[in-house]
Design a protein around this motif. Structure first.
Motif, mmCIF file in Angstrom:
data_model
loop_
_atom_site.group_PDB
_atom_site.id
_atom_site.type_symbol
_atom_site.label_atom_id
_atom_site.label_comp_id
_atom_site.label_asym_id
_atom_site.label_seq_id
_atom_site.Cartn_x
_atom_site.Cartn_y
_atom_site.Cartn_z
ATOM 1 N N ARG A 1 1.158 7.375 2.988
ATOM 2 C CA ARG A 1 0.332 8.575 2.968
ATOM 3 C C ARG A 1 0.509 9.294 4.296
ATOM 4 O O ARG A 1 0.957 8.707 5.281
ATOM 5 C CB ARG A 1 -1.141 8.230 2.743
ATOM 6 N N MET B 1 -6.749 -1.805 3.161
ATOM 7 C CA MET B 1 -6.863 -0.359 3.353
ATOM 8 C C MET B 1 -7.640 -0.041 4.627
ATOM 9 O O MET B 1 -7.272 0.865 5.386
ATOM 10 C CB MET B 1 -7.571 0.271 2.152
ATOM 11 N N ARG C 1 -13.104 5.221 0.284
ATOM 12 C CA ARG C 1 -14.184 6.206 0.376
ATOM 13 C C ARG C 1 -15.394 5.755 -0.440
ATOM 14 O O ARG C 1 -16.545 5.965 -0.029
ATOM 15 C CB ARG C 1 -13.704 7.575 -0.115
ATOM 16 N N HIS D 1 -9.470 -3.878 -0.325
ATOM 17 C CA HIS D 1 -10.268 -2.970 0.505
ATOM 18 C C HIS D 1 -10.037 -3.266 1.983
ATOM 19 O O HIS D 1 -9.944 -2.350 2.810
ATOM 20 C CB HIS D 1 -11.760 -3.130 0.187
ATOM 21 N N LEU E 1 -8.950 9.359 3.437
ATOM 22 C CA LEU E 1 -8.869 7.927 3.146
ATOM 23 C C LEU E 1 -8.649 7.698 1.655
ATOM 24 O O LEU E 1 -8.988 8.547 0.830
ATOM 25 C CB LEU E 1 -10.158 7.233 3.593
ATOM 26 N N PRO E 2 -8.090 6.543 1.276
ATOM 27 C CA PRO E 2 -7.923 6.235 -0.153
ATOM 28 C C PRO E 2 -9.269 6.251 -0.876
ATOM 29 O O PRO E 2 -10.304 5.895 -0.306
ATOM 30 C CB PRO E 2 -7.315 4.825 -0.139
ATOM 31 N N VAL E 3 -9.233 6.647 -2.142
ATOM 32 C CA VAL E 3 -10.470 6.772 -2.921
ATOM 33 C C VAL E 3 -11.273 5.469 -2.948
ATOM 34 O O VAL E 3 -12.499 5.491 -2.755
ATOM 35 C CB VAL E 3 -10.157 7.253 -4.354
ATOM 36 N N LEU F 1 0.846 -1.183 0.000
ATOM 37 C CA LEU F 1 0.000 0.000 0.000
ATOM 38 C C LEU F 1 0.886 1.239 0.000
ATOM 39 O O LEU F 1 1.888 1.292 0.711
ATOM 40 C CB LEU F 1 -0.898 0.015 1.240
#
Length: 228
Positions: free
Chosen positions: A24, A90, A51, A87, A46-48, A21
């Motif tokens: 960030r 993340m 989201r 997912h 948060l990562p797209v 990953l």
């Protein structure tokens, strides 16, 4: 990270491609900001793909009844279909950061100092100092699950709005209200992590994955929250 199989050379072992990953910045957080703004800032960081999953979840609301009749509304959030192992990775990463920093419990020293300061605004007549200290220790224990900023906010709200000494139940209610948006996000992230683990694509069943999955299910089980 997740491993993806690829073609192996003749006679060789099957290698794998490991996907990391991307790094960030830390999740943004300003405890002085209104709850709605804090929630928007956290979600925007948060990562797209995460989201998108959060925005696509299903919310079900039901009336809640207690001993005195209607007692608010319960809300349960369910992730959408198609949550993948990526997912889940993340979500676990964001959840670890959220619970390890923003929602990390306050230190016992901070709690005791905050409780003693609050109680000093409402002195109890006839209570010996040593008893008052024991009361403060009990309160510090009962508030031990909450982050320092939530306890500070609860104490500040009570000082500015009430004339009388609070009960520990009232202080806990204020603390829960203070960090409700952050815990709601944590529960949704844990639900995504559980759903992605069930897809079998993130290695959750390997090594210590079973223990982690159990903890995530326990947190996701608290996804029903009270709405006043």
């Amino acid at each position: 990270m997740t491993a993806q199989p690829r073609s192996a050379p003749p006679g060789g072992a099957s290698p794998s491609v490991v996907t990391h990953l991307p790094s960030r910045p830390p999740l943004p957080f300003d405890p002085a900001a209104p709850a709605h703004e804090r929630g928007l800032a956290l979600a925007a960081a948060l990562p797209v793909p995460l989201r998108t999953v959060l925005a696509s979840g299903r919310v079900e609301r039901r009336p809640r009844f207690g001993d005195r009749g209607f007692d608010g509304v319960t809300e349960e959030w369910t992730p959408p279909d198609g949550v993948s192992g990526q997912h889940a990775l993340m979500a676990r990463r964001a959840l670890d950061e959220l619970t390890g920093s923003i929602l990390a419990p306050a230190s016992p020293d901070h709690l005791l100092a905050r409780v003693l300061a609050l109680l000093s605004h409402y002195p109890a007549k006839g209570t010996a100092p040593e008893v008052e200290h024991l009361v403060a220790l009990d309160w510090a224990e009962d508030l031990g699950e909450f982050p320092a900023w939530a306890v500070d906010a609860a104490a500040r709200t009570w000082r500015r709005t009430q004339k009388w000494r609070p009960s520990i139940a009232e202080m806990r209610a204020l603390c829960e209200e203070a960090c409700a948006p952050e815990w709601a996000l944590a529960r949704r992230l844990s639900s995504i992590a559980v759903a992605g683990s069930a897809s079998g694509g993130d290695g959750a069943g390997e090594g210590t994955g079973h223990g982690r999955a159990g903890r995530l299910r326990a947190l996701a089980g608290g996804a029903v929250r009270r709405m006043g």
